[in-house]
Design a protein around this motif. Structure first.
Motif, PDB file in Angstrom:
ATOM      1  N   ASP A 141       0.781  -1.364   0.097  1.00  0.00           N
ATOM      2  CA  ASP A 141      -0.025   0.080   0.100  1.00  0.00           C
ATOM      3  C   ASP A 141       0.866   1.315  -0.075  1.00  0.00           C
ATOM      4  O   ASP A 141       0.678   2.212  -0.580  1.00  0.00           O
ATOM      5  N   MET A 142       1.961   1.288   0.652  1.00  0.00           N
ATOM      6  CA  MET A 142       2.868   2.342   0.827  1.00  0.00           C
ATOM      7  C   MET A 142       3.792   2.786  -0.530  1.00  0.00           C
ATOM      8  O   MET A 142       3.598   3.701  -0.947  1.00  0.00           O
ATOM      9  N   ILE A 143       4.200   1.545  -1.143  1.00  0.00           N
ATOM     10  CA  ILE A 143       5.017   1.889  -2.256  1.00  0.00           C
ATOM     11  C   ILE A 143       4.236   2.010  -3.594  1.00  0.00           C
ATOM     12  O   ILE A 143       4.440   2.785  -4.640  1.00  0.00           O
ATOM     13  N   GLY A 144       2.788   1.343  -3.615  1.00  0.00           N
ATOM     14  CA  GLY A 144       1.695   1.534  -4.472  1.00  0.00           C
ATOM     15  C   GLY A 144       1.206   3.032  -4.943  1.00  0.00           C
ATOM     16  O   GLY A 144       0.752   3.157  -5.982  1.00  0.00           O
ATOM     17  N   ALA A 145       1.487   3.693  -4.113  1.00  0.00           N
ATOM     18  CA  ALA A 145       0.595   5.216  -4.012  1.00  0.00           C
ATOM     19  C   ALA A 145       1.435   6.030  -4.866  1.00  0.00           C
ATOM     20  O   ALA A 145       0.555   6.937  -5.238  1.00  0.00           O
ATOM     21  N   CYS A 146       2.730   5.899  -5.603  1.00  0.00           N
ATOM     22  CA  CYS A 146       3.342   6.786  -6.198  1.00  0.00           C
ATOM     23  C   CYS A 146       4.242   6.066  -6.878  1.00  0.00           C
ATOM     24  O   CYS A 146       5.192   5.093  -6.244  1.00  0.00           O
ATOM     25  N   PRO A 147       4.470   5.872  -8.229  1.00  0.00           N
ATOM     26  CA  PRO A 147       5.577   5.106  -9.202  1.00  0.00           C
ATOM     27  C   PRO A 147       6.983   5.350  -8.543  1.00  0.00           C
ATOM     28  O   PRO A 147       7.748   4.771  -8.523  1.00  0.00           O
ATOM     29  N   ASP A 148       7.405   6.657  -7.936  1.00  0.00           N
ATOM     30  CA  ASP A 148       8.743   7.075  -7.329  1.00  0.00           C
ATOM     31  C   ASP A 148       8.949   6.399  -6.127  1.00  0.00           C
ATOM     32  O   ASP A 148       9.949   6.897  -5.517  1.00  0.00           O
ATOM     33  N   HIS A 149       7.850   5.597  -5.392  1.00  0.00           N
ATOM     34  CA  HIS A 149       8.462   5.173  -4.381  1.00  0.00           C
ATOM     35  C   HIS A 149       8.934   3.806  -4.704  1.00  0.00           C
ATOM     36  O   HIS A 149       8.426   2.933  -5.245  1.00  0.00           O
ATOM     37  N   TYR A 150      10.055   3.709  -4.036  1.00  0.00           N
ATOM     38  CA  TYR A 150      10.911   2.381  -4.235  1.00  0.00           C
ATOM     39  C   TYR A 150      10.626   1.435  -2.914  1.00  0.00           C
ATOM     40  O   TYR A 150      10.562   0.250  -3.235  1.00  0.00           O
ATOM     41  N   LEU A 151      10.811   2.208  -1.834  1.00  0.00           N
ATOM     42  CA  LEU A 151      11.132   1.325  -0.562  1.00  0.00           C
ATOM     43  C   LEU A 151      10.230   2.233   0.480  1.00  0.00           C
ATOM     44  O   LEU A 151      10.862   3.125   0.727  1.00  0.00           O
ATOM     45  N   LEU A 152       9.127   1.774   1.188  1.00  0.00           N
ATOM     46  CA  LEU A 152       8.641   2.383   2.153  1.00  0.00           C
ATOM     47  C   LEU A 152       8.348   1.234   3.282  1.00  0.00           C
ATOM     48  O   LEU A 152       7.675   0.442   2.846  1.00  0.00           O
ATOM     49  N   ARG A 153       8.951   1.326   4.432  1.00  0.00           N
ATOM     50  CA  ARG A 153       8.638   0.342   5.264  1.00  0.00           C
ATOM     51  C   ARG A 153       8.974   0.957   6.759  1.00  0.00           C
ATOM     52  O   ARG A 153       9.613   1.837   6.881  1.00  0.00           O
ATOM     53  N   GLY A 154       8.075   0.379   7.742  1.00  0.00           N
ATOM     54  CA  GLY A 154       8.183   0.656   9.209  1.00  0.00           C
ATOM     55  C   GLY A 154       9.303  -0.099   9.885  1.00  0.00           C
ATOM     56  O   GLY A 154       9.599  -1.250   9.554  1.00  0.00           O
ATOM     57  N   LEU A 155      10.168   0.667  10.470  1.00  0.00           N
ATOM     58  CA  LEU A 155      11.249   0.049  11.298  1.00  0.00           C
ATOM     59  C   LEU A 155      11.033  -0.377  12.778  1.00  0.00           C
ATOM     60  O   LEU A 155      10.030   0.309  13.293  1.00  0.00           O
ATOM     61  N   PRO A 156      11.688  -1.225  13.437  1.00  0.00           N
ATOM     62  CA  PRO A 156      11.204  -1.556  14.573  1.00  0.00           C
ATOM     63  C   PRO A 156      11.419  -0.548  15.769  1.00  0.00           C
ATOM     64  O   PRO A 156      10.301  -0.400  16.800  1.00  0.00           O
ATOM     65  N   ASP A 157      11.997   0.447  15.487  1.00  0.00           N
ATOM     66  CA  ASP A 157      12.257   1.781  16.488  1.00  0.00           C
ATOM     67  C   ASP A 157      11.081   2.657  16.229  1.00  0.00           C
ATOM     68  O   ASP A 157      10.997   3.688  16.898  1.00  0.00           O
ATOM     69  N   GLY A 158      10.159   2.488  15.046  1.00  0.00           N
ATOM     70  CA  GLY A 158       8.891   3.287  14.942  1.00  0.00           C
ATOM     71  C   GLY A 158       9.084   4.408  13.964  1.00  0.00           C
ATOM     72  O   GLY A 158       8.332   4.879  13.301  1.00  0.00           O
ATOM     73  N   ARG A 159      10.410   4.371  13.447  1.00  0.00           N
ATOM     74  CA  ARG A 159      10.419   5.383  12.372  1.00  0.00           C
ATOM     75  C   ARG A 159      10.263   4.668  10.836  1.00  0.00           C
ATOM     76  O   ARG A 159      10.076   3.405  10.900  1.00  0.00           O
ATOM     77  N   GLN A 160      10.301   5.270   9.857  1.00  0.00           N
ATOM     78  CA  GLN A 160       9.724   4.998   8.492  1.00  0.00           C
ATOM     79  C   GLN A 160      10.942   5.084   7.598  1.00  0.00           C
ATOM     80  O   GLN A 160      11.627   6.229   7.664  1.00  0.00           O
ATOM     81  N   GLU A 161      11.501   3.988   7.043  1.00  0.00           N
ATOM     82  CA  GLU A 161      12.538   4.018   5.949  1.00  0.00           C
ATOM     83  C   GLU A 161      11.902   4.422   4.511  1.00  0.00           C
ATOM     84  O   GLU A 161      10.915   3.853   4.432  1.00  0.00           O
ATOM     85  N   VAL A 162      12.536   5.443   4.011  1.00  0.00           N
ATOM     86  CA  VAL A 162      11.764   5.798   2.619  1.00  0.00           C
ATOM     87  C   VAL A 162      12.957   5.835   1.522  1.00  0.00           C
ATOM     88  O   VAL A 162      13.985   6.297   1.690  1.00  0.00           O
ATOM     89  N   VAL A 163      12.805   5.132   0.397  1.00  0.00           N
ATOM     90  CA  VAL A 163      13.526   5.254  -0.572  1.00  0.00           C
ATOM     91  C   VAL A 163      12.714   5.656  -1.834  1.00  0.00           C
ATOM     92  O   VAL A 163      11.724   5.015  -2.238  1.00  0.00           O
ATOM     93  N   GLU A 164      12.846   6.997  -2.433  1.00  0.00           N
ATOM     94  CA  GLU A 164      12.152   7.422  -3.198  1.00  0.00           C
ATOM     95  C   GLU A 164      12.768   8.671  -4.336  1.00  0.00           C
ATOM     96  O   GLU A 164      13.764   9.019  -3.527  1.00  0.00           O
ATOM     97  N   THR A 165      12.198   8.694  -5.234  1.00  0.00           N
ATOM     98  CA  THR A 165      12.666   9.906  -6.100  1.00  0.00           C
ATOM     99  C   THR A 165      11.786  10.907  -5.658  1.00  0.00           C
ATOM    100  O   THR A 165      10.503  10.930  -5.711  1.00  0.00           O
TER     101      THR A 165
END
Length: 260
Positions: A141-165
């Motif tokens: 659901d997170m990466i499907g929202a925009c073609p420029d999302h490569y990786l979006l995931r929640g990390l164990p410490d509550g932060r979100q990792e984002v790889v996008e253009t």
């Protein structure tokens, strides 16, 4: 509650109500560009293995949902390691640029902002659903929202990792969003918008390279959203203006997914 289609969302950029077709056109162009990049990086044989039976030369790239599903399939099958490898040189370059921009901006910021008005939508319910994407690690659901999302995931410490253009950048960027640091974002919280999604964007060593403050309220039977991304002041202006279309695309798709 009636379901709002993507085309029923009013999107305002620079105070101008833009046609849904303009948002769809931007998404279509970016989807084609990202598919071309992925095909170039992994090769046609690998793409044939990732998408068996799909003739890439015959795709109807204006079919937005089909392109979203196709890109999500490729990215999930490549996995985190595969995606890191595909954009590793871009990430190294964009990190250097971000560090230079932060230093040169001397604490100054610039902003990419849009406004959405969504009929038959609850601000509090959408905010809770959006928070849940990271909490439940709903990567598709997170990466499907925009073609420029490569990786979006929640990390164990509550932060979100984002790889996008980001916006009009030629390179992908990697950063972490710390939603526990929302009070430190330079965009002030407007008390008229009770639903707030805010956090700083940081590199692995903690350097702050930006932030987000997305604000929501119920207004006359609709949800009004003011979406803002904070960048270092000396980021190229094209990136700032183009990122408004990125915001319109991702939140339009997230809102549609939430209501469906």
């Amino acid at each position: 509650m009636p379901v709002t289609t993507h085309d029923a969302i009013d999107t305002y950029i620079d105070g101008r109500l833009v046609a849904p077709a303009e948002v769809h056109s931007w998404e279509s162009r970016r989807a084609s560009a990202v598919l071309k990049k992925l095909t170039s990086r992994v090769g046609k044989l690998a793409m044939a293995d990732l998408l068996p039976g799909v003739d890439l030369s015959a795709l109807n790239t204006t079919d937005a949902q089909m392109m979203r599903d196709l890109l999500v399939t490729v990215k999930l099958h490549l996995g985190h390691a595969g995606l890191y490898a595909i954009v590793k040189h871009e990430l190294a370059l964009s990190e250097r640029i971000a560090r230079i921009a932060v230093a040169a901006s001397r604490g100054g910021n610039t902003y990419s902002t849009i406004r959405l008005v969504v009929p038959h939508c609850s601000a509090s319910q959408f905010g809770a659903w959006f928070d849940g994407l990271t909490a439940t690690n709903a990567e598709a659901d997170m990466i499907g929202a925009c073609p420029d999302h490569y990786l979006l995931r929640g990390l164990p410490d509550g932060r979100q990792e984002v790889v996008e253009t980001t916006g009009g950048s030629p390179t992908a960027t990697r950063f972490l969003v710390d939603y526990s640091s929302g009070e430190q974002v330079s965009v002030p919280a407007n008390p008229d918008y009770p639903v707030q999604i805010a956090g700083q964007a940081v590199l692995d060593d903690g350097l702050v390279i930006g932030g987000v403050r997305h604000q929501f309220r119920d207004l006359d039977g609709a949800m009004e959203a003011v979406l803002t991304v904070e960048f270092p002041r000396l980021f190229p202006s094209k990136m700032i203006t183009e990122h408004r279309w990125h915001l319109a695309t991702e939140f339009g798709n997230w809102i549609t997914a939430f209501q469906q």
